[in-house]
Design an enzyme around this catalytic site. Structure first.
Site, mmCIF file in Angstrom:
data_model
loop_
_atom_site.group_PDB
_atom_site.id
_atom_site.type_symbol
_atom_site.label_atom_id
_atom_site.label_comp_id
_atom_site.label_asym_id
_atom_site.label_seq_id
_atom_site.Cartn_x
_atom_site.Cartn_y
_atom_site.Cartn_z
ATOM 1 N N SER A 84 47.299 65.880 -51.997
ATOM 2 C CA SER A 84 46.719 65.883 -53.342
ATOM 3 C C SER A 84 45.440 66.688 -53.293
ATOM 4 O O SER A 84 44.823 66.833 -52.230
ATOM 5 C CB SER A 84 46.411 64.451 -53.787
ATOM 6 O OG SER A 84 45.595 64.430 -54.942
ATOM 7 N N TYR A 112 41.558 56.282 -52.801
ATOM 8 C CA TYR A 112 42.643 57.262 -52.849
ATOM 9 C C TYR A 112 42.221 58.573 -52.195
ATOM 10 O O TYR A 112 42.982 59.178 -51.435
ATOM 11 C CB TYR A 112 43.049 57.494 -54.299
ATOM 12 C CG TYR A 112 44.208 58.444 -54.480
ATOM 13 C CD1 TYR A 112 45.458 58.163 -53.918
ATOM 14 C CD2 TYR A 112 44.071 59.608 -55.213
ATOM 15 C CE1 TYR A 112 46.522 59.027 -54.084
ATOM 16 C CE2 TYR A 112 45.132 60.480 -55.389
ATOM 17 C CZ TYR A 112 46.358 60.191 -54.824
ATOM 18 O OH TYR A 112 47.419 61.062 -54.991
#
Length: 254
Positions: free
Chosen positions: A139, A152
Site C-alpha cells: 500500500s 496500518y
C-alpha cells in the site's frame, strides 16, 4: 501458461478476487485461497464456467500449520510459478496515543506475518519452478505515514520491507519479487471493515472523489507485472487515482 499455477491469497473478494480473474484469463490455474470458502466456491464456479482453471483452498494465512498443509496440497496442481500475497486489511483510525493494541496485533499478523508464512512455505516450489514470481500487495501506507493510520502504516511498512529484503536475498535465483503499492482503492469491504461496519464513515473516505481506483485497476496492474518477460522485474509500482497526489492530498469535487 495452462501448465502453471498462480496462488492468490485473500481471493474471496475485492482485489484478490479481481486478480484471480485476471490471472485465470492469462491462462494460469488459479489456486484461490481465503477463509470464506463459500465465496471462493462461487468464484471458482464462475471461472470454470468461462473455461478457466481454478481450485478452492480454505486458508487462514496467520495459521502456520494451515499454511504448511496448503503448501503440501499444491503438489497435486500444475507447477507453482506465481504467488500473490494479497490477504490483508486495516482496522481503526485511532491515534497512537489511544489505539487498540489488539487491532494493531491483528493487522501485523495478517499483513506481515501472513505474507511471511505463505512466502516461506511456497518459496521452495517457486524457486524449483525455475521461473517464480512473488507479488506483495502492499500500500502507499507502506511508503508514507498519515495521522490516524499508525497501526496500518506500520504493518504495510513491514510488508514493504519483506519485499525489499527478499529481493536482495534471492538475487541470483530464478524468482522475481514484485511489490504493488495501491493508494485509494474503492472496494466493497476495505473501508467498511476498517470502520467496523460503519457505512457512513466508510462512504466518507471516497466522498467527492470522482474516480478512485477499482479492484480491477489493481488486478490489471498485477497481471501486467506478472506477465512481463522473465528477466524483467517490476521492483515497486505505486498506483494511485489521478485525484490522489499523496496519502493526505486528495482532490474532492464539491
Amino acid at each position: 501458461m495452462s501448465s502453471r499455477t498462480a496462488v492468490v491469497t485473500g481471493a474471496s473478494s475485492g482485489i484478490g478476487a479481481a486478480t484471480a480473474r485476471r490471472l485465470a484469463e492469462a491462462g494460469y490455474h488459479v489456486a484461490l485461497a481465503a477463509r470464506r470458502t463459500d465465496r471462493l466456491d462461487a468464484l471458482a464456479k464462475e471461472l470454470t464456467a468461462d473455461g478457466r482453471s481454478a481450485s478452492v483452498h480454505a486458508l487462514d494465512v496467520t495459521d502456520r500449520a494451515a499454511v504448511d498443509a496448503f503448501a503440501a496440497s499444491l503438489d497435486a496442481l500444475p507447477p507453482l510459478h506465481v504467488l500473490v500475497n494479497n490477504a490483508g486489511g486495516a482496522l481503526g483510525t485511532d491515534p497512537v496515543a489511544t489505539a487498540d493494541p489488539a487491532e494493531w496485533r491483528t493487522m501485523y499478523e495478517v499483513n506481515v506475518l501472513g505474507v511471511l508464512n505463505v512466502t516461506q512455505a511456497l518459496l521452495p516450489a517457486l524457486t524449483g519452478s525455475g521461473d517464480g514470481t512473488v507479488v506483495v500487495l502492499s500500500s502507499t501506507a507502506g511508503l508514507g505515514t498519515y495521522e490516524g493510520g499508525g497501526g496500518y502504516v506500520a504493518a504495510k511498512h513491514g510488508a514493504h520491507v519483506i519485499a525489499e529484503t527478499l529481493r536482495l536475498e534471492l538475487n541470483g535465483k530464478p524468482v522475481r519479487v514484485i511489490e504493488i503499492a495501491p493508494g485509494m482503492v474503492r472496494t466493497e469491504e476495505f473501508a467498511l471493515t476498517r470502520f467496523h461496519g460503519d457505512t457512513a464513515r466508510a462512504e466518507a473516505v471516497y466522498a467527492g472523489v470522482a474516480e478512485p481506483l477499482t479492484a480491477d485497476d489493481v488486478a490489471d496492474t498485477v497481471a501486467w507485472a506478472v506477465t512481463r518477460p522473465s528477466h524483467v522485474n517490476v521492483d515497486l509500482l505505486v498506483l494511485r487515482p489521478r485525484a490522489q497526489a499523496s496519502n493526505t492530498k486528495v482532490h474532492r469535487e464539491q
